[in-house]
Scaffold this motif. Structure first.
Motif, PDB file in Angstrom:
ATOM      1  N   PRO A  20       0.826  -1.199   0.000  1.00 31.22           N
ATOM      2  CA  PRO A  20       0.000   0.000   0.000  1.00 31.22           C
ATOM      3  C   PRO A  20       0.864   1.253   0.000  1.00 31.22           C
ATOM      4  O   PRO A  20       1.982   1.266   0.517  1.00 31.22           O
ATOM      5  CB  PRO A  20      -0.806  -0.109   1.289  1.00 31.22           C
ATOM      6  CG  PRO A  20       0.063  -0.925   2.195  1.00 31.22           C
ATOM      7  CD  PRO A  20       0.819  -1.881   1.301  1.00 31.22           C
ATOM      8  N   LEU A  21       0.329   2.298  -0.602  1.00 25.84           N
ATOM      9  CA  LEU A  21       1.047   3.560  -0.692  1.00 25.84           C
ATOM     10  C   LEU A  21       1.099   4.252   0.661  1.00 25.84           C
ATOM     11  O   LEU A  21       0.149   4.161   1.440  1.00 25.84           O
ATOM     12  CB  LEU A  21       0.356   4.490  -1.693  1.00 25.84           C
ATOM     13  CG  LEU A  21       0.350   4.042  -3.143  1.00 25.84           C
ATOM     14  CD1 LEU A  21      -0.531   4.971  -3.968  1.00 25.84           C
ATOM     15  CD2 LEU A  21       1.753   3.999  -3.706  1.00 25.84           C
ATOM     16  N   PRO A  22       2.182   4.971   0.914  1.00 23.26           N
ATOM     17  CA  PRO A  22       2.195   5.818   2.114  1.00 23.26           C
ATOM     18  C   PRO A  22       1.048   6.828   2.030  1.00 23.26           C
ATOM     19  O   PRO A  22       0.660   7.257   0.936  1.00 23.26           O
ATOM     20  CB  PRO A  22       3.552   6.520   2.055  1.00 23.26           C
ATOM     21  CG  PRO A  22       4.387   5.686   1.154  1.00 23.26           C
ATOM     22  CD  PRO A  22       3.431   5.046   0.179  1.00 23.26           C
ATOM     23  N   GLU A  23       0.507   7.198   3.159  1.00 22.51           N
ATOM     24  CA  GLU A  23      -0.647   8.108   3.193  1.00 22.51           C
ATOM     25  C   GLU A  23      -0.380   9.405   2.434  1.00 22.51           C
ATOM     26  O   GLU A  23      -1.248   9.903   1.720  1.00 22.51           O
ATOM     27  CB  GLU A  23      -1.025   8.406   4.640  1.00 22.51           C
ATOM     28  CG  GLU A  23      -2.303   9.192   4.778  1.00 22.51           C
ATOM     29  CD  GLU A  23      -2.721   9.376   6.222  1.00 22.51           C
ATOM     30  OE1 GLU A  23      -3.354  10.404   6.499  1.00 22.51           O
ATOM     31  OE2 GLU A  23      -2.419   8.512   7.063  1.00 22.51           O
ATOM     32  N   SER A  24       0.827   9.953   2.573  1.00 26.22           N
ATOM     33  CA  SER A  24       1.124  11.218   1.902  1.00 26.22           C
ATOM     34  C   SER A  24       1.120  11.068   0.379  1.00 26.22           C
ATOM     35  O   SER A  24       0.668  11.965  -0.336  1.00 26.22           O
ATOM     36  CB  SER A  24       2.480  11.769   2.363  1.00 26.22           C
ATOM     37  OG  SER A  24       3.531  10.880   2.009  1.00 26.22           O
ATOM     38  N   ILE A  25       1.575   9.935  -0.129  1.00 28.06           N
ATOM     39  CA  ILE A  25       1.571   9.700  -1.577  1.00 28.06           C
ATOM     40  C   ILE A  25       0.143   9.486  -2.062  1.00 28.06           C
ATOM     41  O   ILE A  25      -0.279  10.037  -3.086  1.00 28.06           O
ATOM     42  CB  ILE A  25       2.458   8.490  -1.940  1.00 28.06           C
ATOM     43  CG1 ILE A  25       3.918   8.743  -1.543  1.00 28.06           C
ATOM     44  CG2 ILE A  25       2.341   8.154  -3.431  1.00 28.06           C
ATOM     45  CD1 ILE A  25       4.606   9.866  -2.275  1.00 28.06           C
ATOM     46  N   ALA A  26      -0.631   8.684  -1.324  1.00 32.17           N
ATOM     47  CA  ALA A  26      -2.028   8.451  -1.693  1.00 32.17           C
ATOM     48  C   ALA A  26      -2.805   9.767  -1.714  1.00 32.17           C
ATOM     49  O   ALA A  26      -3.614  10.009  -2.615  1.00 32.17           O
ATOM     50  CB  ALA A  26      -2.676   7.464  -0.725  1.00 32.17           C
ATOM     51  N   ASP A  27      -2.530  10.644  -0.748  1.00 33.84           N
ATOM     52  CA  ASP A  27      -3.186  11.948  -0.690  1.00 33.84           C
ATOM     53  C   ASP A  27      -2.816  12.785  -1.919  1.00 33.84           C
ATOM     54  O   ASP A  27      -3.680  13.419  -2.522  1.00 33.84           O
ATOM     55  CB  ASP A  27      -2.790  12.673   0.598  1.00 33.84           C
ATOM     56  CG  ASP A  27      -3.551  13.968   0.801  1.00 33.84           C
ATOM     57  OD1 ASP A  27      -4.797  13.938   0.743  1.00 33.84           O
ATOM     58  OD2 ASP A  27      -2.902  15.009   1.019  1.00 33.84           O
ATOM     59  N   ARG A  28      -1.553  12.767  -2.305  1.00 29.15           N
ATOM     60  CA  ARG A  28      -1.120  13.544  -3.477  1.00 29.15           C
ATOM     61  C   ARG A  28      -1.704  12.968  -4.771  1.00 29.15           C
ATOM     62  O   ARG A  28      -2.002  13.714  -5.700  1.00 29.15           O
ATOM     63  CB  ARG A  28       0.395  13.624  -3.526  1.00 29.15           C
ATOM     64  CG  ARG A  28       0.910  14.544  -2.418  1.00 29.15           C
ATOM     65  CD  ARG A  28       2.360  14.446  -2.087  1.00 29.15           C
ATOM     66  NE  ARG A  28       3.243  14.609  -3.212  1.00 29.15           N
ATOM     67  CZ  ARG A  28       4.492  14.151  -3.215  1.00 29.15           C
ATOM     68  NH1 ARG A  28       4.987  13.530  -2.166  1.00 29.15           N
ATOM     69  NH2 ARG A  28       5.257  14.336  -4.269  1.00 29.15           N
ATOM     70  N   LEU A  29      -1.916  11.651  -4.834  1.00 23.33           N
ATOM     71  CA  LEU A  29      -2.594  11.052  -5.988  1.00 23.33           C
ATOM     72  C   LEU A  29      -4.046  11.514  -6.029  1.00 23.33           C
ATOM     73  O   LEU A  29      -4.561  11.867  -7.086  1.00 23.33           O
ATOM     74  CB  LEU A  29      -2.541   9.526  -5.914  1.00 23.33           C
ATOM     75  CG  LEU A  29      -1.338   8.846  -6.523  1.00 23.33           C
ATOM     76  CD1 LEU A  29      -1.353   7.354  -6.197  1.00 23.33           C
ATOM     77  CD2 LEU A  29      -1.275   9.046  -8.013  1.00 23.33           C
ATOM     78  N   THR A  30      -4.708  11.497  -4.873  1.00 27.49           N
ATOM     79  CA  THR A  30      -6.103  11.938  -4.792  1.00 27.49           C
ATOM     80  C   THR A  30      -6.246  13.378  -5.260  1.00 27.49           C
ATOM     81  O   THR A  30      -7.197  13.729  -5.957  1.00 27.49           O
ATOM     82  CB  THR A  30      -6.626  11.803  -3.345  1.00 27.49           C
ATOM     83  OG1 THR A  30      -6.559  10.426  -2.960  1.00 27.49           O
ATOM     84  CG2 THR A  30      -8.053  12.300  -3.219  1.00 27.49           C
ATOM     85  N   LYS A  31      -5.291  14.217  -4.884  1.00 31.33           N
ATOM     86  CA  LYS A  31      -5.334  15.635  -5.247  1.00 31.33           C
ATOM     87  C   LYS A  31      -4.907  15.891  -6.686  1.00 31.33           C
ATOM     88  O   LYS A  31      -5.044  17.007  -7.179  1.00 31.33           O
ATOM     89  CB  LYS A  31      -4.434  16.435  -4.310  1.00 31.33           C
ATOM     90  CG  LYS A  31      -4.943  16.481  -2.890  1.00 31.33           C
ATOM     91  CD  LYS A  31      -3.976  17.233  -2.008  1.00 31.33           C
ATOM     92  CE  LYS A  31      -4.472  17.291  -0.576  1.00 31.33           C
ATOM     93  NZ  LYS A  31      -3.500  17.981   0.295  1.00 31.33           N
ATOM     94  N   GLY A  32      -4.385  14.892  -7.367  1.00 27.68           N
ATOM     95  CA  GLY A  32      -3.947  15.084  -8.745  1.00 27.68           C
ATOM     96  C   GLY A  32      -2.551  15.661  -8.862  1.00 27.68           C
ATOM     97  O   GLY A  32      -2.123  16.020  -9.954  1.00 27.68           O
ATOM     98  N   LEU A  33      -1.836  15.762  -7.750  1.00 25.10           N
ATOM     99  CA  LEU A  33      -0.471  16.280  -7.799  1.00 25.10           C
ATOM    100  C   LEU A  33       0.480  15.250  -8.388  1.00 25.10           C
ATOM    101  O   LEU A  33       1.520  15.602  -8.946  1.00 25.10           O
ATOM    102  CB  LEU A  33      -0.005  16.687  -6.400  1.00 25.10           C
ATOM    103  CG  LEU A  33      -0.848  17.754  -5.713  1.00 25.10           C
ATOM    104  CD1 LEU A  33      -0.416  17.936  -4.269  1.00 25.10           C
ATOM    105  CD2 LEU A  33      -0.747  19.068  -6.470  1.00 25.10           C
ATOM    106  N   LEU A  34       0.134  13.979  -8.262  1.00 24.38           N
ATOM    107  CA  LEU A  34       0.871  12.872  -8.859  1.00 24.38           C
ATOM    108  C   LEU A  34      -0.087  12.124  -9.775  1.00 24.38           C
ATOM    109  O   LEU A  34      -1.291  12.146  -9.572  1.00 24.38           O
ATOM    110  CB  LEU A  34       1.378  11.911  -7.781  1.00 24.38           C
ATOM    111  CG  LEU A  34       2.257  12.490  -6.682  1.00 24.38           C
ATOM    112  CD1 LEU A  34       2.551  11.419  -5.632  1.00 24.38           C
ATOM    113  CD2 LEU A  34       3.545  13.037  -7.265  1.00 24.38           C
TER     114      LEU A  34
END
Length: 99
Positions: A20-34
């Motif tokens: 599973p992705l680290p929470e900070s990476i998952a959050d940045r994916l959700t926001k479209g930053l990644l």
């Protein structure tokens, strides 16, 4: 053995990430930053529910977290930094929502 996905970072590089992705990476994916991509950097096409946040296909509910609204705004063409710097109320006003 962990499943690996590939993510295009803010600088344009493609990085392997174990699930599973680290929470900070998952959050940045959700926001479209990644953005999730294939190993060669081509756009990833969602095939199945693998636990990775997918780009939103409809506006979130008005009571959804701000991160969901940032992701929605970015999916609609907003600059990620501008969307992140906006208030949730501004995002709802600018990008609508039926929720």
């Amino acid at each position: 053995m962990a499943e690996t996905i590939y993510v295009r970072g803010e600088g344009g590089g493609v990085h392997p990430m174990d699930l599973p992705l680290p929470e900070s990476i998952a959050d940045r994916l959700t926001k479209g930053l990644l953005r999730r991509v294939n190993e060669d950097g081509t756009p990833y096409v969602e095939q199945a529910d693998d636990g990775v946040p997918a780009p939103p296909t409809e506006a979130p509910a008005k009571n959804a977290p701000k991160a969901d609204w940032v992701g929605w705004a970015v999916a609609q063409g907003a600059d990620p930094e501008d969307a992140e710097g906006s208030t949730k109320a501004d995002l709802i006003e600018l990008y609508g929502g039926e929720g």
